[in-house]
Structure formats: structure tokens, C-alpha cells
Scaffold this active site. Structure first.
Site, PDB file in Angstrom:
ATOM      1  N   GLU A  41      54.528  16.214  -6.602  1.00  0.00           N
ATOM      2  CA  GLU A  41      54.563  16.786  -4.859  1.00  0.00           C
ATOM      3  C   GLU A  41      56.131  14.891  -4.944  1.00  0.00           C
ATOM      4  O   GLU A  41      56.263  14.777  -5.668  1.00  0.00           O
ATOM      5  CB  GLU A  41      53.061  15.369  -4.659  1.00  0.00           C
ATOM      6  CG  GLU A  41      52.019  16.328  -4.932  1.00  0.00           C
ATOM      7  CD  GLU A  41      51.878  17.552  -3.725  1.00  0.00           C
ATOM      8  OE1 GLU A  41      52.952  17.652  -2.732  1.00  0.00           O
ATOM      9  OE2 GLU A  41      51.073  18.139  -4.387  1.00  0.00           O
ATOM     10  N   GLU A  53      67.519  12.627   1.511  1.00  0.00           N
ATOM     11  CA  GLU A  53      65.898  11.764   1.747  1.00  0.00           C
ATOM     12  C   GLU A  53      66.882   9.791   1.450  1.00  0.00           C
ATOM     13  O   GLU A  53      66.694   9.783   0.150  1.00  0.00           O
ATOM     14  CB  GLU A  53      65.084  12.101   0.837  1.00  0.00           C
ATOM     15  CG  GLU A  53      63.711  11.514   1.201  1.00  0.00           C
ATOM     16  CD  GLU A  53      62.723  11.365  -0.438  1.00  0.00           C
ATOM     17  OE1 GLU A  53      62.630  10.991  -1.519  1.00  0.00           O
ATOM     18  OE2 GLU A  53      61.032  11.307  -0.080  1.00  0.00           O
ATOM     19  N   LYS A  74      50.526   7.142 -15.688  1.00  0.00           N
ATOM     20  CA  LYS A  74      51.600   7.271 -16.396  1.00  0.00           C
ATOM     21  C   LYS A  74      52.689   5.440 -14.818  1.00  0.00           C
ATOM     22  O   LYS A  74      53.124   6.588 -14.024  1.00  0.00           O
ATOM     23  CB  LYS A  74      53.385   6.902 -16.967  1.00  0.00           C
ATOM     24  CG  LYS A  74      54.214   6.088 -17.296  1.00  0.00           C
ATOM     25  CD  LYS A  74      55.532   6.806 -17.714  1.00  0.00           C
ATOM     26  CE  LYS A  74      56.408   7.041 -16.867  1.00  0.00           C
ATOM     27  NZ  LYS A  74      56.338   5.779 -15.383  1.00  0.00           N
ATOM     28  N   CYS A  76      56.353   9.667   1.643  1.00  0.00           N
ATOM     29  CA  CYS A  76      57.893  11.006   1.548  1.00  0.00           C
ATOM     30  C   CYS A  76      57.763  11.450   2.802  1.00  0.00           C
ATOM     31  O   CYS A  76      58.065  12.213   3.279  1.00  0.00           O
ATOM     32  CB  CYS A  76      56.776  11.551  -0.089  1.00  0.00           C
ATOM     33  SG  CYS A  76      55.494  11.656   0.889  1.00  0.00           S
TER      34      CYS A  76
END
Ligand code: NAD
Length: 498
Positions: free
Chosen positions: A266, A400, A190, A301
């Protein structure tokens, strides 16, 4: 495709979008008939209507994946034959590399230069590398006594769900399907709802290469519907997820509340770049620091969003970084001259601008950028932004941001530098710069992160595992032979000999 603005624009105009799900070797609409709009972040205009799949479509894809897995057509195929098909697949990806690069540029607002020279070559390499590995991996015979023979084998896990983010659409797909398919699993992928197009095309190309129907399915849809359905499905054996830490937690919950499927996460990062006073070549450090902070618009990331730099060299380094960052042109991602494209979508743009306001409000000193630009294009562009005089307690140093925002924090001792670097919930990546070999060893071991690069900014290459400590990940790694292993189950066969 020539990497020239006019050639790229003309190739983009000719693109044909595949917008349906790819299930059991065929393109199909969502059974509900629903679609959602995907847009071009560089213009804010719609690009296409994509099938909005939900539980019913996920069920169909899982059923197809299970059927072919049990039939053994792929899962029990000779590794050398599976390798041949996957290498053919890699060749087809290569033959269609320009198209895949354009799809990611159009849908994710990423610079075409990056997509064409980094993302897609890495995507192809990943498929090839894992394919080439599979007929060179041996199983084990355990050191039992002569009356027994014990084989320790690796078998594919079964039906693997892959749920991926929008920041490297094709590449993140490859990091999952490369090892998962090579190991003999069937996959239901997906993609992120903001970027479905390259993954759908990748599934079509796999079928063209001869990968059997049902082995690689792509089911586009929203996270709360299609993503959740995959996470909770009782017949999915494993989910490999890349995305935010927040959503990663859901997958652990889905697994606990369904069939205890294996979960690999992750997730996000807040990576430090630690620069000691004896760092070799400050111009080189500046160059790496700009790449670490602003590459892919900071929507990365492993983004080196915290520059932790020795007080003595801080001003000189920040000046060099700011000077260099000004040369990174921001604009139409189809123009190969531009190093920064657009933020992925309006809500994300607003989130990034909100962090910039928070930085100002908390007293950090804005030394570069800080504004939305090129608004007339309709695109979501933000200038490379640098905050000096940041404390590691500030919001911009803790959360983040996923945008082109660098926070500069200074230190005086090595212990202090390591403490600041580790004072974060994340632990994905880190860089450190020093001339002192002993310090390089000491600090790279002291920093709690999955990848520490020394005197450079790097995620390693396909041969090295990538993943995070702490809230940056859970139970697995992408890339390398360790990624391959996580898509297998360990089986012992214990035999009594006469
Ligand atoms: P996200 O967590 O919002 O979405 C990731 C995927 O999860 C998407 O496919 C989305 O549709 C799906 N999803 C969302 N809500 C869901 C739900 N309730 N149930 C099931 N599925 C759901 O992340 P994003 O915004 O697409 O990507 C950015 C994040 O990804 C950042 O945090 C970034 O650090 C991380 N990332 C990590 C790595 C890595 O290798 N560690 C690589 C790239 C990106």
C-alpha cells in the site's frame, strides 16, 4: 481523558513509554544493546530511546512466530475462540484509548483531536470487525461429479511480516494485524522508526488479552536493518507493507531474492479532487477540499493534493477554500483546538518547504501560506499552503509532497478533467463533485484509482477495501473482507469417493 488542553497536557506528562521490542510475549532489548532516539516533532526534543533491533532480533521474533504457528495454538484455534480473544483485545485497546491517542500525538505530531476521535476509534473498530467476521466465513465445496468431493478451504498464510509508516501509527498497525491475526497467522510487526511507541503498547495489550506468546511480536528498528531483514527472511511467508512506493519496490526485490514470499504493498498517492461547474453546494465542496488537502497536515496517502476545477467556478472555489483553510489552526498537537500539528521530522519539513520553493520557481501562484511557522517552539510547523495556476506537468503536481500543499489546476471539458486526473503515476484515491448523476457514474469509472468518492472526500469505511492502482499499490487491499482473504492461502482437498 477530557479533550481540553490542560487535561491533555497533564495526561501526556504522566505517560510511561514502552521502548523495548515485544518478542514471544516478553519485553526485550535489542540483542546488540543499541537504541535510537525518537523525538517529539512539536518541540524537536527527544522523547525516548527505543530498541534498535536488527537481523538477530528479527530472527528471534520470526522463530517465535513460526513455533507458535506450527503448534497450532492460534492458527488452528476454533474461530469462535480466536474471536473471543480478539474482542477482548479490542476492549483493552478501548480501555487504553487515551494513552494510545497520546502516544501517536506525541511521536507523530498529529492533533490529539484526530487521534482521539478518528485514529484510535478506527483502530479498535478494525480489530473488532475482523474478529467478528471469522466465525461467519464459510468455505466452498466445488461442483464435482458424485465420485469426488472437493473442498476449497482458506488457511492462514503462516508468519506474516508487517512493515508500516509513521503517519497513522496505531491505525496502520491495526489495518494489518486485524485481518492477519483474525485469519490465524502469527505476526512480526516493524513499526516506522519515527513512531514505534503505540505499536509496542498494542502488542503488550494483545498479550494481556490472552493472545498466545509469539503470535504478535513488535520489533522496532530502522528500515534498512530490521525492515530489510524481515523482507529477506527465508521463514517469513508474507510481508504486508504500507509506505512509500520507493521502499515498496524494495520489498518486491527482497521477495524475489529470498523465498518468493507474498508481498502486499500500500503505497503513495497524488490524488485528484475533480470539481465540475455544476457541483452542488460550493461551500460544502470547499469544506471537503480543505479536509482532503490539509487533514493530518497532508501527511496522508489519500491526500487530495490536486484540485482539478472547472474554469468557471475556479476563482470562487479557491477563495472559499483559502478562507476556510485560514480557520484551521496550526500549533501544539496536544491542544484540541488545533487542526494541524507538526511535520513528522526536520528532514521532512525541509522536503515540504523545498516543494513550496519548487512551486514558486516553476511559476505557480502562491495564494495562501507557504512558510514554516512557530519556529520558536522547536516544532516543525508549516502553514496550509495553496498554489493556483498549477500545470499538471509541474513538480508539485506530479510528486507526493506529503505536506499541507494544495495545487489548483483548471479545466474546461470533462475529457480534459479525466485526462488530468489520470495523468499521474499514482492511483490511490480520487473525489469528484457534480450534480449530474450520469457524469458521476461515467467519471468515477473513468478515473483510475482504488477509491473514488462522489460529492465528498472519503476513504470509505471498514467494510470497503482500500488500496491503489498503478504505483499506489501492489496485489492487495487493506480493510474489508478482501483484506482478510489476502492473509489466507487457498487450499483444495480432492477426495476420491468409493
Ligand atoms: P517509508 O517507505 O519511508 O517507510 C515505511 C516503512 O518501511 C517504515 O517502517 C520504514 O522503516 C521501512 N523501510 C524504510 N526503508 C526500508 C528498507 N530499505 N527496507 C525495508 N524497510 C524499509 O514511508 P513513510 O515515510 O514511513 O510513510 C509515508 C508513505 O507511506 C507515503 O508515501 C504514504 O503515501 C504511504 N502511505 C500509504 C498508505 C496506503 O494505505 N496506501 C497509508 C499510509 C501511508
Amino acid at each position: 481523558m477530557k479533550l481540553e488542553y490542560s487535561a491533555v497536557k497533564s495526561a501526556a506528562r504522566k505517560l510511561k513509554f514502552r521502548t523495548q521490542a515485544f518478542i514471544d510475549g516478553k519485553f526485550v532489548n535489542a540483542q546488540s544493546g543499541k537504541t535510537f532516539t525518537t523525538e517529539n516533532p512539536a518541540t524537536g526534543k527527544p522523547l525516548a530511546q527505543v530498541a534498535a533491533c536488527d537481523t538477530t532480533d528479527i530472527d528471534c521474533a520470526v522463530m517465535a512466530a513460526r513455533r507458535v504457528f506450527e503448534a497450532g495454538t492460534w492458527s488452528r484455534m476454533k474461530p469462535a475462540d480466536r474471536k473471543k480473544l480478539l474482542l477482548k483485545y479490542a476492549d483493552l485497546l478501548e480501555a487504553n484509548a487515551s494513552e494510545l491517542a497520546l502516544l501517536d500525538t506525541l511521536e507523530a505530531g498529529k492533533p490529539i483531536g484526530d487521534c482521539a476521535t478518528m485514529d484510535i476509534p478506527d483502530t479498535i473498530l478494525c480489530i473488532r470487525w475482523h474478529a467478528e467476521a471469522i466465525d461467519k466465513l464459510y468455505s466452498h465445496v466445488s461442483p464435482t461429479g458424485p465420485e469426488n468431493l472437493a473442498l476449497i478451504l482458506r488457511e492462514p498464510v503462516g508468519v506474516v511480516g508487517c512493515v508500516i509508516p509513521w503517519n497513522f501509527p496505531a491505525q496502520m498497525a491495526a489495518w494489518k494485524i486485524g485481518p492477519a491475526l483474525a485469519a490465524g497467522n502469527s505476526v512480526v510487526l516493524k513499526p516506522a522508526e519515527l513512531t514505534s511507541l503505540s505499536a509496542i503498547r498494542m502488542a503488550e495489550l494483545a498479550a494481556e488479552a490472552g493472545v498466545p506468546a509469539g503470535v504478535f511480536n513488535v520489533v522496532p528498528g530502522l528500515g534498512e536493518t530490521a525492515g530489510q531483514a524481515l523482507g529477506r527472511h527465508p521463514d517469513v511467508d508474507m510481508v504486508a507493507f504500507t509506505g512509500s512506493t520507493e521502499v515498496g519496490r524494495y520489498f518486491l526485490m527482497y521477495s524475489a531474492e529470498s523465498n518468493l514470499k507474498r508481498i502486499i504493498l500500500e503505497c503513495g498517492g497524488k490524488s485528484p479532487q475533480v470539481v465540475f461547474a455544476d457541483a452542488p453546494d460550493l461551500d460544502g465542496v470547499a469544506n471537503n477540499a480543505v479536509g482532503a488537502a490539509f487533514w493530518n497536515m497532508g501527511e496522508n496517502c489519500s491526500c487530495g493534493s490536486r484540485l482539478i476545477v472547472h474554469k468557471k467556478i475556479k476563482d470562487e472555489l479557491v477563495e472559499k477554500i483559502a478562507k476556510l483553510a485560514k480557520t484551521w489552526k496550526v500549533g501544539d498537537p496536544l491542544d484540541p483546538q488545533n487542526r494541524l500539528g507538526a511535520m513528522i521530522e526536520k528532514p521532512h519539513l525541509e522536503k515540504v518547504l523545498g516543494y513550496i520553493e519548487a512551486g514558486k520557481a516553476e511559476g505557480a501562484r502562491l495564494t495562501l501560506g507557504g512558510r514554516r511557522i512557530l519556529e520558536k517552539t522547536g516544532g516543525y510547523y508549516v502553514e496550509p499552503t495553496i498554489f493556483d495556476k498549477v500545470s499538471n506537468r509541474m513538480k508539485i503536481a506530479r510528486e507526493e509532497i506529503f505536506g499541507p500543499v494544495l495545487s489548483v489546476i483548471s479545466f474546461t471539458t470533462e475529457e480534459e478533467a479525466v485526462a488530468i486526473a489520470n495523468d499521474t503515476n499514482y492511483g490511490l484515491a480520487a473525489s469528484l463533485y457534480t450534480r449530474d448523476l450520469n457524469r458521476a457514474h461515467r467519471v468515477s469509472r473513468a478515473i483510475r484509482a482504488g477509491t473514488v468518492s462522489v460529492n465528498c472526500f472519503s476513504e470509505g469505511d471498514i467494510t470497503t477495501p482500500f488500496g491503489g492502482f498503478k504505483a499506489s499499490g501492489f496485489a492487495g487491499r487493506d480493510k474489508s473482507i478482501w483484506a482478510h482473504e489476502q492473509y489466507t492461502e487457498l487450499k483444495t482437498i480432492w477426495m476420491q469417493l468409493a
